[in-house]
Every structure is written in C-alpha cells, then in structure tokens.
Design a protein around this motif. Structure first.
Motif, PDB file in Angstrom:
ATOM      1  N   THR A   1      28.819  49.784  35.766  1.00  0.00           N
ATOM      2  CA  THR A   1      30.269  49.616  35.638  1.00  0.00           C
ATOM      3  C   THR A   1      30.694  48.158  35.800  1.00  0.00           C
ATOM      4  O   THR A   1      31.448  47.638  34.957  1.00  0.00           O
ATOM      5  N   PRO A   2      30.246  47.443  36.859  1.00  0.00           N
ATOM      6  CA  PRO A   2      30.618  46.021  36.916  1.00  0.00           C
ATOM      7  C   PRO A   2      30.084  45.210  35.752  1.00  0.00           C
ATOM      8  O   PRO A   2      30.756  44.266  35.294  1.00  0.00           O
ATOM      9  N   VAL A   3      28.901  45.568  35.245  1.00  0.00           N
ATOM     10  CA  VAL A   3      28.361  44.847  34.090  1.00  0.00           C
ATOM     11  C   VAL A   3      29.237  45.081  32.864  1.00  0.00           C
ATOM     12  O   VAL A   3      29.524  44.152  32.095  1.00  0.00           O
ATOM     13  N   ARG A   4      29.677  46.333  32.677  1.00  0.00           N
ATOM     14  CA  ARG A   4      30.569  46.611  31.551  1.00  0.00           C
ATOM     15  C   ARG A   4      31.894  45.876  31.704  1.00  0.00           C
ATOM     16  O   ARG A   4      32.441  45.344  30.724  1.00  0.00           O
ATOM     17  N   VAL A   5      32.406  45.863  32.928  1.00  0.00           N
ATOM     18  CA  VAL A   5      33.651  45.122  33.163  1.00  0.00           C
ATOM     19  C   VAL A   5      33.443  43.642  32.864  1.00  0.00           C
ATOM     20  O   VAL A   5      34.298  42.992  32.237  1.00  0.00           O
ATOM     21  N   ALA A   6      32.296  43.102  33.288  1.00  0.00           N
ATOM     22  CA  ALA A   6      31.999  41.694  32.997  1.00  0.00           C
ATOM     23  C   ALA A   6      31.884  41.456  31.500  1.00  0.00           C
ATOM     24  O   ALA A   6      32.362  40.432  30.981  1.00  0.00           O
ATOM     25  N   ALA A   7      31.269  42.404  30.772  1.00  0.00           N
ATOM     26  CA  ALA A   7      31.141  42.249  29.312  1.00  0.00           C
ATOM     27  C   ALA A   7      32.516  42.267  28.645  1.00  0.00           C
ATOM     28  O   ALA A   7      32.800  41.445  27.763  1.00  0.00           O
ATOM     29  N   ARG A   8      33.378  43.226  29.062  1.00  0.00           N
ATOM     30  CA  ARG A   8      34.724  43.269  28.471  1.00  0.00           C
ATOM     31  C   ARG A   8      35.524  42.010  28.821  1.00  0.00           C
ATOM     32  O   ARG A   8      36.236  41.467  27.974  1.00  0.00           O
ATOM     33  N   THR A   9      35.376  41.549  30.052  1.00  0.00           N
ATOM     34  CA  THR A   9      36.083  40.327  30.438  1.00  0.00           C
ATOM     35  C   THR A   9      35.573  39.132  29.644  1.00  0.00           C
ATOM     36  O   THR A   9      36.363  38.279  29.209  1.00  0.00           O
ATOM     37  N   ALA A  10      34.250  39.067  29.444  1.00  0.00           N
ATOM     38  CA  ALA A  10      33.685  37.971  28.643  1.00  0.00           C
ATOM     39  C   ALA A  10      34.183  38.030  27.201  1.00  0.00           C
ATOM     40  O   ALA A  10      34.466  36.989  26.584  1.00  0.00           O
ATOM     41  N   GLN A  11      34.302  39.239  26.651  1.00  0.00           N
ATOM     42  CA  GLN A  11      34.831  39.366  25.291  1.00  0.00           C
ATOM     43  C   GLN A  11      36.273  38.887  25.209  1.00  0.00           C
ATOM     44  O   GLN A  11      36.669  38.210  24.247  1.00  0.00           O
ATOM     45  N   ARG A  12      37.086  39.227  26.234  1.00  0.00           N
ATOM     46  CA  ARG A  12      38.474  38.753  26.234  1.00  0.00           C
ATOM     47  C   ARG A  12      38.524  37.233  26.383  1.00  0.00           C
ATOM     48  O   ARG A  12      39.363  36.566  25.753  1.00  0.00           O
ATOM     49  N   LEU A  13      37.622  36.688  27.214  1.00  0.00           N
ATOM     50  CA  LEU A  13      37.570  35.231  27.348  1.00  0.00           C
ATOM     51  C   LEU A  13      37.209  34.571  26.031  1.00  0.00           C
ATOM     52  O   LEU A  13      37.797  33.553  25.649  1.00  0.00           O
TER      53      LEU A  13
END
Length: 547
Positions: A239-251
């Motif tokens: 879950t944190p990895v997915r959140v990090a991936a989505r955040t990286a995509q938004r960045l």
C-alpha cells in the motif's frame, strides 16, 4: 498421405487451442505481472501447501504405522497366550484319530473366543491342520477364511512351524474389512496343529482416517491462515509503495505539491518521509530552474528588443558610410565593408533570438494554408545559388511532376529549408547537394543530402541544440548564428512534423523534414527514408534516430 494430412490437422487444431488458451489466460497473466500482492500470496499458498501437505502426510503415515504396530504387538501377545491355552487343552490327546478330539477342538475354540476381549469387535479364532486330513478346521465365527489365510501363510506355519503375520482384506457382511492375521503352530502329543488369530483392524482404520481428516482440516486451515497473513502483511508493504507510485506519477505530471502521509516510525514511515523530502527538494529545484529559465527568456527577449533601437541607428550610419566607401582610402573602405557584414550578422542573430524567445514563451503560432511545397523548394535553391556558386557546390533538385499540396505555413517551411540547404552547401566540401521531395496521402517529406565530412555517432541528436557546432574551429562562409537548426526543429514541431538527421564520418549527412498533409494529423511514417539509399547500412547500425 492420410497420416500426414491427419498430422497437419492435429497440429492446426493444437495451434488454435494454444492461441485460444493464451487469449483466455491473458487477463490472469496481466494481473499476475501487475500485482505484487497477488504474486506473494500465491507463492505463499503454494509453498505452504507443499510444506503442510508433506508434513501432514508424514504425520498421518507415522500415525497409521504406530497404530498398526501397537495392534500387531497386542495380537502377538494374545495369540501366544491362546497358543498356550490350546496346547494345554489338547495335551490330553495322544492320537489325531481320537474320537473326542473334535469335541475338544470345539471346546478349545469356544474357550479361546469367550476369553478374547476382541471377540465382540469381530476377532476370529481358527484351529486347523495341514498334516492330518482327519482334522477339520474349527472356526469361532461364520467367516470364510480362504481369502485371509493364504497358502503361503499355511506353508510358513504348518510346514515350517514358524509364527507368521499378514494383513489381508475380506468382505464381511458386504463390507470390505481389513484383518491382521496371526498364525502359530500348536505342539501336541501327536504332532502340531495351526492356530490362526484374525483381528479386524476397523478401529485402527477409523482412528487413522480420523487422524488424516484432522491433519487435512488443520493443514487447510493453516494454509488459509498463512494466505490471509501473507495478504495482510503484503498489503501493509504494498500500500505505501502504491501510494508512492501514485504520488510520483502526480509529481511527474506537474503537481509538485503532492506528498505522502507519514504515520509511525518504522521503515515505511522512513520511506514516506524520505520520499517527501526528495519531492520537496525536487520542487525547490524545479521552481528555481523555472524561475531561472523564465528570467533567461525574459532577459533574451528584453535584450533583443532593446538592441533594436541602437542597432537601427548604427545601421543607418553604417549604410551611409558603406555607400560612400569608394571615396575613402582602401583601409577605411575595407573597414566599412566589415562593419556592414558584421551588422548583417548581428541583425540576423537578433532576429533568431527574438524567434527563439517567442517559441520559449509559447507565443509562436502556425499560420497554415494549403500551399504547394515544390515552389518553396525552388525559391530556396535560387536564393542560395550565389552561395553555392562561390563555394563550388551544385544544388540538385528531385521534385515530383505533380504539385505537392499540404496545409503548411509557407514562411516557416521556407525558413527550415533555407537553413537545411544552407548548412548542406556550407559543409558539402565542393560536392553536390541533393534535395528530394516526395509525398503520400498522409505526409510530405523533404530530404537534403550532402557528401561532406558527415556527423560522428551521437551528433545527429546534438546538431539541433542551440549554438552547437560539430567543429567550432571550422571556417564558415555564411557566419551562421548557431540557432538555425534549433528554430527549424521548433518550426517542424509547430506543424506536428519531424526534423531528423543522419550522418556518418566521411559519408556526409542527410536531414529529413516530414510534415503532415493536413494540419493536426498525427504522423506515422515518412515517404522518404532517413538513411540515404546510396549508402549501405551496416547490420549493427539503427535505421533511424530518436525524434
């Protein structure tokens, strides 16, 4: 022939089956590749199933062996006791033809059966003889022992006078029942008889089945529990990895204020904090670079505009001096010519800088119209004829006979071609420059080919950078600003087209401009190849450069 035809049919249906199987399994394979949690849970379930299955089989197998060994020890103990009782009962007879022997055998069987605690569960006692035909077998129950007491066992007990045990299965009241058969010789005054003790293993089988069922149920529950635990643990990590991936995509999409939620003090919290710190540093760097870029573009634009006024004044004075240069002495006249040439170069540089600033600011607009490309190419060739004549280069045109109509901005296309043909003439080393035009239903392509020094590997990507030159020390005839190809590639992009380069040392270079026939259409292919047809491509060299 029929066999070959059958094999072909089988192979065809097999290929069809495999193709449909791949299509059917495609969603599962795609989900397997994309989901880390699914892979971890599946691998955990498979591994735990194998481990628990092997452990359960070992437990069930050992439990059955222990139950069987215990039953066998008990049967041996009881069988030997029964042998002693039978031997005592039969010791009163001295002959196998004694008239009371039959009654004694029946009494002995009843005594052995009545004193057997296993009799109620189906245990059977039998006395028989393989040596005396006059002695008929006596059995404590109505049971056919032909399947239980085998000839091999009779030979071992009766012939070899040795104890023997075996496990046999017989049908009792319509039910398959497993028996543990124990045989032992019974010494008498007239020889020896055989005593067989048959104990059903129903209780042991039931106990073994219960153990197997318990082990199976426990193993299945354990496997499911391990799967649930693996899913929960993996979810905590994924879950944190997915959140990090989505955040990286938004960045990456430009939302620089996106951050991860930090909770706790464990490794995942450290990961989130480090990610947020990295994102904040990137945001600061990007904002700083954007500000610097904005200031640089503004500085370039302001300087270019501000220099226009003094340049105009200097231009007027220089034109006046240049027109009167014949009345000056030769040194002053030469200085006037150099002043005029450098002012032309300076004015060209200011024009290019203004154009670049418009592209950087996003103010460049495409004034598209339906136009014929062929006259544009001819005008460019005529405009550069003087330069080509001075350097001893011939510009050859290969134009289609029919008009090449496309929705373009003629001014920008002419500027791109002027830059490409001018550079080719300048670097042609006195050899001909070939300009080719071709089109299809979707695109128009123009290639400019020279046979000069060419480009080194990797320079086909650098050639479009601002102020870049392949050889800075090279004497230039036209005194270019170093911005021509940068402006040209921006003009091509504004059309939705491509501007690409190819070159090889000693083999010259070729530039290709590809434009869509209809403005706004997406290009897929070009009517002309990027690599010249007169040059053989080595097997290891790629066919095209990155656009």
């Amino acid at each position: 022939m029929p066999v070959r035809r059958t094999l072909r049919v089988v192979r065809r249906y097999w290929r069809v089956f495999l193709r449909r199987l791949r299509v059917f399994l495609a969603p599962a394979r795609r989900q397997w590749r994309r989901s880390l949690q699914l892979r971890v849970v599946a691998i955990t379930l498979v591994a735990s199933s194998l481990l628990v299955g092997a452990f359960g089989w070992l437990v069930a197998y050992r439990s059955a062996d222990i139950l069987l060994d215990r039953a066998q020890d008990e049967v041996l103990s009881q069988g030997r006791n029964k042998r002693a009782v039978a031997q005592e009962q039969l010791s009163v007879h001295v002959s196998a033809v004694d008239a009371t022997l039959s009654r004694t055998l029946n009494e002995t069987i009843n005594l052995l059966a009545d004193g057997d605690p296993s009799a109620s569960s189906g245990a059977v006692v039998s006395i028989q003889s393989s040596h005396f035909a006059t002695i008929r077998p006596v059995i404590s129950a109505n049971l056919d022992t032909a399947e239980l007491i085998t000839p091999e066992m009779v030979q071992e007990v009766g012939g070899n006078s040795a104890e023997a045990t075996q496990i046999r299965t017989a049908r009792v009241d319509g039910v398959e029942t497993k028996f543990l058969v124990y045989g032992t010789p019974v010494p008498t005054n007239f020889g020896h008889l055989e005593l067989y003790y048959l104990v059903p293993l129903t209780t042991e089988d039931q106990a073994a089945n219960e153990i197997r069922a318990t082990v199976l149920a426990t193993g299945a529950a354990l496997v499911l529990l391990l799967g649930v635990v693996a899913a929960l643990v993996t979810r905590m990590v994924v879950t944190p990895v997915r959140v990090a991936a989505r955040t990286a995509q938004r960045l990456s999409a430009g939302l620089l204020d996106q951050r991860m939620k930090v909770s706790g003090e464990d490794d995942l919290a450290l990961l989130a904090a480090s990610f947020n710190q990295m994102a904040a540093n990137l945001q600061r760097q990007i904002v700083r670079l954007e500000e610097m870029s904005r200031l640089q573009r503004r500085f370039t634009s302001d300087v270019s505009h501000e220099l226009r006024t003094p340049l105009t004044t200097v231009r007027m004075a220089a034109d006046l001096i240049f027109s009167e240069r014949e009345e000056f002495d030769p040194a002053v006249a030469r200085s006037a010519e150099l002043l005029q040439a450098e002012l032309d170069r300076f004015e060209s540089l200011l024009t290019d800088l203004l154009e670049i600033s418009r592209f950087d600011a996003g103010f460049a607009a495409l004034d598209a119209e339906h136009a014929d490309v062929t006259p544009i190419v001819e005008r460019v060739a005529e405009g550069l004829a003087g330069l080509a004549e001075r350097v001893g280069v011939t510009v050859e045109l290969r134009l289609p006979e029919s008009p090449v109509i496309a929705e373009i901005d003629p001014r920008r296309v002419e500027r791109v071609l002027r830059n490409l043909v001018g550079n080719a003439v300048e670097h042609a080393e006195g050899r001909p420059v070939l300009v080719t035009v071709a089109s299809d239903d979707a695109a128009v392509a123009i290639t400019v080919r020279d046979h000069g020094v060419g480009l080194k590997p990797g320079e086909e990507r650098l050639v479009f950078n601002r102020f870049w030159r392949a050889d800075p020390s090279r004497a230039r005839q036209t005194g270019g600003t170093g911005l021509g190809l940068s402006i040209s590639v921006e003009d091509a992009r504004l059309h939705g087209g491509w501007l690409e380069a190819w070159g090889a040392p000693g083999e010259g270079s070729q530039f290709r401009l590809t434009l869509p026939v209809r403005a706004g259409d997406r290009l897929v292919a070009a009517p002309l190849p990027l690599i010249p047809r007169d040059r053989e491509l080595p097997p290891s060299e790629p066919a095209e450069v990155t656009r």
